[in-house]
Enzyme design. Structure first.
Site, short mmCIF file in Angstrom:
data_model
loop_
_atom_site.label_atom_id
_atom_site.label_comp_id
_atom_site.label_asym_id
_atom_site.label_seq_id
_atom_site.Cartn_x
_atom_site.Cartn_y
_atom_site.Cartn_z
N GLU A 33 0.82 -1.22 0.00
CA GLU A 33 0.00 0.00 0.00
C GLU A 33 0.85 1.26 0.00
OE1 GLU A 33 -3.13 0.32 -1.14
OE2 GLU A 33 -3.69 -1.11 0.41
N ASP A 36 2.90 2.41 -4.94
CA ASP A 36 2.87 2.36 -6.42
C ASP A 36 3.39 3.66 -7.03
OD1 ASP A 36 0.56 3.84 -5.74
OD2 ASP A 36 -0.61 3.01 -7.40
N ASP A 157 -4.59 1.05 -9.30
CA ASP A 157 -6.03 0.81 -9.37
C ASP A 157 -6.49 0.48 -10.79
OD1 ASP A 157 -5.80 1.58 -6.78
OD2 ASP A 157 -6.76 3.53 -7.03
N TYR A 207 -2.93 12.50 0.51
CA TYR A 207 -2.28 11.65 -0.50
C TYR A 207 -1.13 12.41 -1.18
CZ TYR A 207 -1.95 8.24 -4.32
OH TYR A 207 -1.51 7.29 -5.21
C1 GLA Z 1 -5.11 5.10 -4.20
C2 GLA Z 1 -4.35 5.38 -5.48
C3 GLA Z 1 -3.40 4.23 -5.84
C4 GLA Z 1 -2.53 3.84 -4.63
C5 GLA Z 1 -3.39 3.66 -3.39
C6 GLA Z 1 -2.55 3.42 -2.16
O1 GLA Z 1 -6.00 4.04 -4.38
O2 GLA Z 1 -5.24 5.60 -6.56
O3 GLA Z 1 -2.62 4.58 -6.96
O4 GLA Z 1 -1.52 4.79 -4.44
O5 GLA Z 1 -4.21 4.78 -3.15
O6 GLA Z 1 -1.86 2.23 -2.24
#
Ligand code: GLA
Length: 369
Positions: A33, A36, A157, A207
């Site tokens: 998690e 990416d 995702d 984020y």
């Molecule tokens: C969101 C983002 C992904 C990833 C997750 C955390 O879902 O869209 O790209 O960074 O958070 O793992």
């Protein structure tokens, strides 16, 4: 769902040919998690819950998007996909009408937006013979999200949704985009997804903050090390060079990235050996790292994972997705799963004061149904 959507489609747009109906799932990430965007390895799988789109061509060139029961603001996703297609030089003339519906909870951290984007891109590619590969659909939809929705997400995702395979999770190296489908051959266990029903309000700003903290840590490390991404480091290399990172917060963020990446590699190999108990322990460690070092958990996620971990038959539990609310994924012994889900939801309600929810069932690639 298909029949209902078709009926509604014909009611809204008139009879005159049945629409094609397509489906793309949501995703749940088993482990890996928030790495990416640091070149890490991730291990998500597509869900059986997802987005349905009914599409029919129109002769007058108009392009119409409508939805059943999807909340406001959703049109920006299909529009973003069209813009990303134009940007990539994938131009097709021709109008269409689209009706969207879904059974994926929205804003629950199960990638409802990636599911919608991929479903639209896949449907248009098929309807108009554009021949875009599923991998390119994933990249295109990430571009749509980055450049036209304005969310700087990684590739996980969209890749999980577009490249899913029935009964498998995807072991994806986000640096090279090399991937492998790994069978989730878990006769004795299953995955439960538990929803905190807390919407992820803070998640977007936090984020971006996490991404820049990781970038800052990387810059510090690059003073001595020849690396392009945090997850290139082994745990030993990280520990030997950690003093280069001048900020204690950035140091903890980087530590999460490096150790989480290692956990993913280990988890995939444990799955191959059928050691589900050890896999579950890594899920727990992943949660603790996201809670303490990465600080993307919240009270609801911590309470839910704690309740799960205390129960007989639960091998591991962790938050999944961006965090600050949304869902938890748990690895549970199959014959105890029903009881675990019921007890967990009951206890969650009595501690937090509102209902949660439970979902089951992994899915596969996008398809015409
Ligand atoms: C969101 C983002 C992904 C990833 C997750 C955390 O879902 O869209 O790209 O960074 O958070 O793992």
């Amino acid at each position: 769902m298909k029949e209902l959507l078709e009926q509604e489609f014909l009611k809204r747009f008139g009879t005159g040919g049945r629409p094609n109906v397509y489906f793309a799932g949501g995703r749940v990430n088993l482990i890996g998690e928030h790495i990416d965007y640091s070149g890490g390895k991730v291990f998500p799988c597509a869900l059986a819950l997802g987005t349905y789109v009914a599409v029919r061509r129109r002769g007058d060139g108009e392009r119409i998007f409508q939805s059943v029961g999807v909340s406001d603001g959703w049109e920006k996703y299909p529009q973003a996909v069209l813009s990303a297609m134009r940007q990539a030089g994938i131009d097709f003339s021709g109008g269409f009408e689209v009706l969207v519906a879904g059974d994926l909870p929205l804003g629950a951290g199960l990638s409802s937006s990636a599911s919608l984007e991929v479903a639209i891109a896949y449907a248009l590619s098929d309807m108009f013979g554009l021949g875009i590969s599923n991998k390119d659909i994933a990249l295109l939809c990430q571009k749509a999200e980055n450049d036209f929705v304005g969310v700087s997400c990684g590739i996980m995702d969209q890749f999980a949704v577009a490249m899913g395979k029935e009964g498998c999770a995807i072991y994806l190296d986000t640096h090279s985009l090399k991937y492998e489908h790994i069978p989730l051959a878990m006769e004795e266990c299953e995955l439960l997804i538990l929803d905190t029903k807390k919407s992820r309000k803070l998640s977007e700003s936090k984020y971006n903050e996490r991404r820049s903290e990781c970038e800052r840590a990387l810059k510090c490390l690059q003073k001595r090390l020849d690396i392009e991404a945090l997850c290139e480091l082994t745990e030993a290399d990280f520990s030997a060079n950690a003093e280069l990172i001048d900020d204690p917060v950035c140091l903890r963020r980087a530590r999460h990235a490096v150790f989480e990446n290692r956990r993913v590699e280990e988890a995939v190999s444990l799955l191959g050996q059928g050691d589900m108990a050890a896999f579950g322990r890594l899920m727990n460690q992943s949660h603790f790292s996201l809670r303490d070092d990465y600080e993307v958990s919240c009270e609801e996620l911590d309470v839910l994972t704690d309740i799960l971990r205390r129960q007989d038959g639960v091998l591991g539990a962790r938050m999944t997705g961006a965090g600050f609310g949304g869902c938890v994924v748990a690895l549970v012994e199959r014959d105890k799963a029903e009881a675990v889900a019921l007890l967990t939801l009951e206890e969650y309600r009595s501690i937090i004061g509102h209902e949660g929810a439970c979902y089951r069932g992994v899915g596969g690639a996008p398809k015409r149904i």
